[in-house]
Design a protein around this motif. Structure first.
Motif, PDB file in Angstrom:
ATOM      1  N   GLU A 174       0.843  -1.179   0.000  1.00 28.28           N
ATOM      2  CA  GLU A 174       0.000   0.000   0.000  1.00 28.28           C
ATOM      3  C   GLU A 174       0.888   1.243   0.000  1.00 28.28           C
ATOM      4  OE1 GLU A 174      -3.063   2.033   3.087  1.00 28.28           O
ATOM      5  OE2 GLU A 174      -3.137  -0.147   2.944  1.00 28.28           O
ATOM      6  N   ALA A 175       0.967   1.926  -1.120  1.00 28.28           N
ATOM      7  CA  ALA A 175       1.935   3.003  -1.324  1.00 28.28           C
ATOM      8  C   ALA A 175       1.896   4.112  -0.263  1.00 28.28           C
ATOM      9  CB  ALA A 175       1.787   3.585  -2.722  1.00 28.28           C
ATOM     10  N   PRO A 176       0.755   4.729   0.054  1.00 30.32           N
ATOM     11  CA  PRO A 176       0.782   5.827   1.029  1.00 30.32           C
ATOM     12  C   PRO A 176       1.281   5.405   2.409  1.00 30.32           C
ATOM     13  CG  PRO A 176      -1.260   5.881  -0.211  1.00 30.32           C
ATOM     14  CD  PRO A 176      -0.568   4.592  -0.556  1.00 30.32           C
ATOM     15  N   ALA A 177       0.821   4.275   2.897  1.00 26.91           N
ATOM     16  CA  ALA A 177       1.267   3.802   4.219  1.00 26.91           C
ATOM     17  C   ALA A 177       2.737   3.419   4.181  1.00 26.91           C
ATOM     18  CB  ALA A 177       0.420   2.614   4.665  1.00 26.91           C
ATOM     19  N   ALA A 178       3.148   2.754   3.101  1.00 26.42           N
ATOM     20  CA  ALA A 178       4.555   2.357   2.972  1.00 26.42           C
ATOM     21  C   ALA A 178       5.449   3.583   2.892  1.00 26.42           C
ATOM     22  CB  ALA A 178       4.738   1.486   1.732  1.00 26.42           C
ATOM     23  N   LEU A 179       5.045   4.580   2.134  1.00 33.10           N
ATOM     24  CA  LEU A 179       5.855   5.791   2.011  1.00 33.10           C
ATOM     25  C   LEU A 179       5.982   6.498   3.359  1.00 33.10           C
ATOM     26  CD1 LEU A 179       7.471   7.780   0.352  1.00 33.10           C
ATOM     27  CD2 LEU A 179       5.312   8.928  -0.252  1.00 33.10           C
ATOM     28  N   ASN A 180       4.903   6.573   4.113  1.00 35.39           N
ATOM     29  CA  ASN A 180       4.953   7.206   5.425  1.00 35.39           C
ATOM     30  C   ASN A 180       5.954   6.497   6.340  1.00 35.39           C
ATOM     31  OD1 ASN A 180       4.093   9.141   7.401  1.00 35.39           O
ATOM     32  ND2 ASN A 180       2.962   7.477   8.382  1.00 35.39           N
ATOM     33  N   ARG A 181       5.954   5.167   6.329  1.00 34.09           N
ATOM     34  CA  ARG A 181       6.899   4.406   7.160  1.00 34.09           C
ATOM     35  C   ARG A 181       8.332   4.594   6.664  1.00 34.09           C
ATOM     36  NH1 ARG A 181       5.621   1.386  11.628  1.00 34.09           N
ATOM     37  NH2 ARG A 181       7.067  -0.247  11.072  1.00 34.09           N
ATOM     38  N   VAL A 182       8.510   4.694   5.355  1.00 39.06           N
ATOM     39  CA  VAL A 182       9.853   4.900   4.813  1.00 39.06           C
ATOM     40  C   VAL A 182      10.365   6.292   5.160  1.00 39.06           C
ATOM     41  CG1 VAL A 182      11.134   5.221   2.651  1.00 39.06           C
ATOM     42  CG2 VAL A 182       9.718   3.188   2.974  1.00 39.06           C
ATOM     43  N   LEU A 183       9.530   7.288   5.017  1.00 41.23           N
ATOM     44  CA  LEU A 183       9.951   8.663   5.303  1.00 41.23           C
ATOM     45  C   LEU A 183      10.187   8.894   6.788  1.00 41.23           C
ATOM     46  CD1 LEU A 183       7.645  10.674   2.880  1.00 41.23           C
ATOM     47  CD2 LEU A 183      10.077  10.114   2.601  1.00 41.23           C
ATOM     48  N   ARG A 184       9.452   8.196   7.626  1.00 45.20           N
ATOM     49  CA  ARG A 184       9.586   8.331   9.077  1.00 45.20           C
ATOM     50  C   ARG A 184       9.748   6.953   9.707  1.00 45.20           C
ATOM     51  NH1 ARG A 184       6.030  10.980   6.640  1.00 45.20           N
ATOM     52  NH2 ARG A 184       6.024  13.226   6.563  1.00 45.20           N
ATOM     53  N   PRO A 185      10.906   6.319   9.458  1.00 45.84           N
ATOM     54  CA  PRO A 185      11.068   4.953   9.965  1.00 45.84           C
ATOM     55  C   PRO A 185      11.104   4.915  11.489  1.00 45.84           C
ATOM     56  CG  PRO A 185      13.144   5.774   9.083  1.00 45.84           C
ATOM     57  CD  PRO A 185      12.090   6.807   8.776  1.00 45.84           C
ATOM     58  N   PRO A 186      10.559   3.862  12.069  1.00 43.45           N
ATOM     59  CA  PRO A 186      10.622   3.717  13.525  1.00 43.45           C
ATOM     60  C   PRO A 186      12.094   3.644  13.951  1.00 43.45           C
ATOM     61  CG  PRO A 186       9.221   2.018  12.529  1.00 43.45           C
ATOM     62  CD  PRO A 186       9.900   2.740  11.425  1.00 43.45           C
ATOM     63  N   ALA A 187      12.491   4.473  14.900  1.00 45.43           N
ATOM     64  CA  ALA A 187      13.893   4.559  15.318  1.00 45.43           C
ATOM     65  C   ALA A 187      14.408   3.249  15.912  1.00 45.43           C
ATOM     66  CB  ALA A 187      14.071   5.696  16.316  1.00 45.43           C
ATOM     67  N   ASN A 188      13.529   2.418  16.400  1.00 51.29           N
ATOM     68  CA  ASN A 188      13.975   1.133  16.939  1.00 51.29           C
ATOM     69  C   ASN A 188      14.255   0.116  15.834  1.00 51.29           C
ATOM     70  OD1 ASN A 188      11.185   0.891  16.320  1.00 51.29           O
ATOM     71  ND2 ASN A 188      10.978  -0.811  17.752  1.00 51.29           N
TER      72      ASN A 188
END
Length: 137
Positions: free
Chosen positions: A55-69
């Motif tokens: 799912e492009a929008p959700a995937a892009l959001n996670r890529v742009l703001r990856p979880p620091a852990n």
């Protein structure tokens, strides 16, 4: 610390990174982060990374703001001096120079997928004293 390429960074974000050993936090360079974000956000592209997300929008959001852990994106300003030296001394392109510069600066190991390894990368990494290996993912 371990620095990974865009393919391994995507797996880190998804929580499905292959075993890399006990090397500390998983990080990536700005160059690899940019390539990953572009692949995920550009619907006209059909590369390996573009096909890996659902799912492009959700995937892009996670890529742009990856979880620091899971993934830290390194600030290129910290290692630009080392990167420039590698580019001058070894004739490295921006992606390789930034990767080697960051690894030297942070005393980090480097793991990339075989498809991203350039023909001179192993020799450049060895010359810089970097723990370098490819990982099938």
């Amino acid at each position: 610390m371990i620095i990974v390429d865009d393919h391994l960074a995507l797996l880190a974000i998804a929580g499905s990174l292959p075993e890399l050993g006990e090397l500390g936090p998983v990080t990536t360079t700005y160059g690899f982060h940019y390539r990953l974000a572009r692949a995920v956000s550009d619907s006209a592209r059909s590369g390996t990374l573009s096909r890996r997300h659902q799912e492009a929008p959700a995937a892009l959001n996670r890529v742009l703001r990856p979880p620091a852990n899971r993934l830290i994106v390194l600030d290129p300003r910290a290692s630009v001096d080392e990167a420039v030296s590698v580019a001058i001394e070894r004739g490295a392109n921006l992606l390789l120079a930034e990767l080697v510069g960051a690894a030297v600066h942070h005393r980090a190991s480097v793991r990339i997928t075989p498809m991203n390894e350039g023909r001179t990368w192993a020799a450049v990494m060895e010359g810089a004293g970097i723990d370098f290996a490819t990982v099938d993912a």
